[in-house]
Design a protein around this motif. Structure first.
Motif, PDB file in Angstrom:
ATOM      1  N   LEU A  69      -4.372  -9.318 -10.865  1.00 22.48           N
ATOM      2  CA  LEU A  69      -3.738  -8.010 -10.980  1.00 22.48           C
ATOM      3  C   LEU A  69      -3.375  -7.388  -9.642  1.00 22.48           C
ATOM      4  N   PHE A  70      -4.224  -7.597  -8.632  1.00 27.21           N
ATOM      5  CA  PHE A  70      -4.026  -6.894  -7.365  1.00 27.21           C
ATOM      6  C   PHE A  70      -4.672  -7.679  -6.231  1.00 27.21           C
ATOM      7  N   VAL A  71      -4.077  -7.593  -5.052  1.00 27.35           N
ATOM      8  CA  VAL A  71      -4.698  -8.069  -3.817  1.00 27.35           C
ATOM      9  C   VAL A  71      -4.277  -7.112  -2.715  1.00 27.35           C
ATOM     10  N   GLY A  72      -5.233  -6.744  -1.871  1.00 25.23           N
ATOM     11  CA  GLY A  72      -4.920  -5.847  -0.765  1.00 25.23           C
ATOM     12  C   GLY A  72      -6.171  -5.489   0.016  1.00 25.23           C
ATOM     13  N   ALA A  73      -5.955  -4.764   1.113  1.00 27.14           N
ATOM     14  CA  ALA A  73      -7.063  -4.300   1.941  1.00 27.14           C
ATOM     15  C   ALA A  73      -7.850  -3.247   1.173  1.00 27.14           C
ATOM     16  N   HIS A  74      -9.020  -2.919   1.690  1.00 26.31           N
ATOM     17  CA  HIS A  74      -9.920  -2.012   0.976  1.00 26.31           C
ATOM     18  C   HIS A  74      -9.263  -0.668   0.664  1.00 26.31           C
ATOM     19  N   LYS A  75      -8.533  -0.109   1.596  1.00 24.11           N
ATOM     20  CA  LYS A  75      -7.877   1.193   1.380  1.00 24.11           C
ATOM     21  C   LYS A  75      -6.845   1.090   0.253  1.00 24.11           C
ATOM     22  N   GLN A  76      -6.049   0.022   0.250  1.00 17.14           N
ATOM     23  CA  GLN A  76      -5.065  -0.188  -0.817  1.00 17.14           C
ATOM     24  C   GLN A  76      -5.774  -0.390  -2.155  1.00 17.14           C
ATOM     25  N   TYR A  77      -6.898  -1.086  -2.125  1.00 20.60           N
ATOM     26  CA  TYR A  77      -7.697  -1.330  -3.323  1.00 20.60           C
ATOM     27  C   TYR A  77      -8.195  -0.011  -3.906  1.00 20.60           C
ATOM     28  N   GLU A  78      -8.670   0.898  -3.055  1.00 17.38           N
ATOM     29  CA  GLU A  78      -9.137   2.199  -3.530  1.00 17.38           C
ATOM     30  C   GLU A  78      -8.007   2.984  -4.186  1.00 17.38           C
ATOM     31  N   MET A  79      -6.799   2.929  -3.619  1.00 18.86           N
ATOM     32  CA  MET A  79      -5.650   3.628  -4.221  1.00 18.86           C
ATOM     33  C   MET A  79      -5.285   2.998  -5.556  1.00 18.86           C
ATOM     34  N   TRP A  80      -5.288   1.669  -5.639  1.00 18.60           N
ATOM     35  CA  TRP A  80      -4.981   0.981  -6.888  1.00 18.60           C
ATOM     36  C   TRP A  80      -5.999   1.349  -7.950  1.00 18.60           C
ATOM     37  N   LEU A  81      -7.261   1.358  -7.580  1.00 22.75           N
ATOM     38  CA  LEU A  81      -8.325   1.687  -8.504  1.00 22.75           C
ATOM     39  C   LEU A  81      -8.190   3.111  -9.032  1.00 22.75           C
ATOM     40  N   ALA A  82      -7.831   4.047  -8.152  1.00 21.88           N
ATOM     41  CA  ALA A  82      -7.633   5.435  -8.577  1.00 21.88           C
ATOM     42  C   ALA A  82      -6.501   5.530  -9.605  1.00 21.88           C
ATOM     43  N   GLU A  83      -5.450   4.743  -9.428  1.00 18.37           N
ATOM     44  CA  GLU A  83      -4.341   4.729 -10.398  1.00 18.37           C
ATOM     45  C   GLU A  83      -4.788   4.209 -11.761  1.00 18.37           C
ATOM     46  N   GLN A  84      -5.712   3.256 -11.768  1.00 21.42           N
ATOM     47  CA  GLN A  84      -6.169   2.654 -13.013  1.00 21.42           C
ATOM     48  C   GLN A  84      -7.045   3.600 -13.821  1.00 21.42           C
TER      49      GLN A  84
END
Length: 86
Positions: A69-84
């Motif tokens: 579903l997703f790959v990225g640095a920790h900061k990008q991961y936190e933003m993706w997670l917030a969207e979910q």
């Protein structure tokens, strides 16, 4: 053994990465075809996470299929997670 598939948008996430980390992530993706220790996300989301250095790979497991579903640095991961969680 698991079948590994990519969700829509995965190519965009992967394309943004530096070539050196792409190789490391590709090796980890190859390992996802086999049973692997992955952290289950909290907050009731049906996702699993594996780390590659400071990068995160998020996937969903449906039967014998793992969907990336997703790959990225920790900061990008936190933003993706917030969207979910919306």
């Amino acid at each position: 053994m698991f079948k590994v598939e990519c969700a829509d948008g995965w190519g965009h996430c992967f394309a943004r990465l530096d070539n050196s980390i792409k190789r490391q992530i590709a090796r980890k993706i190859d390992k996802l075809a086999f049973p692997i220790n992955a952290r289950h996300l909290l907050h009731g989301l049906p996702y699993f996470v594996v780390q590659v250095g400071q990068y995160r790979i998020v996937f969903e497991e449906i039967g014998a299929t793992r969907i990336l579903l997703f790959v990225g640095a920790h900061k990008q991961y936190e933003m993706w997670l917030a969207e979910q969680r919306i």
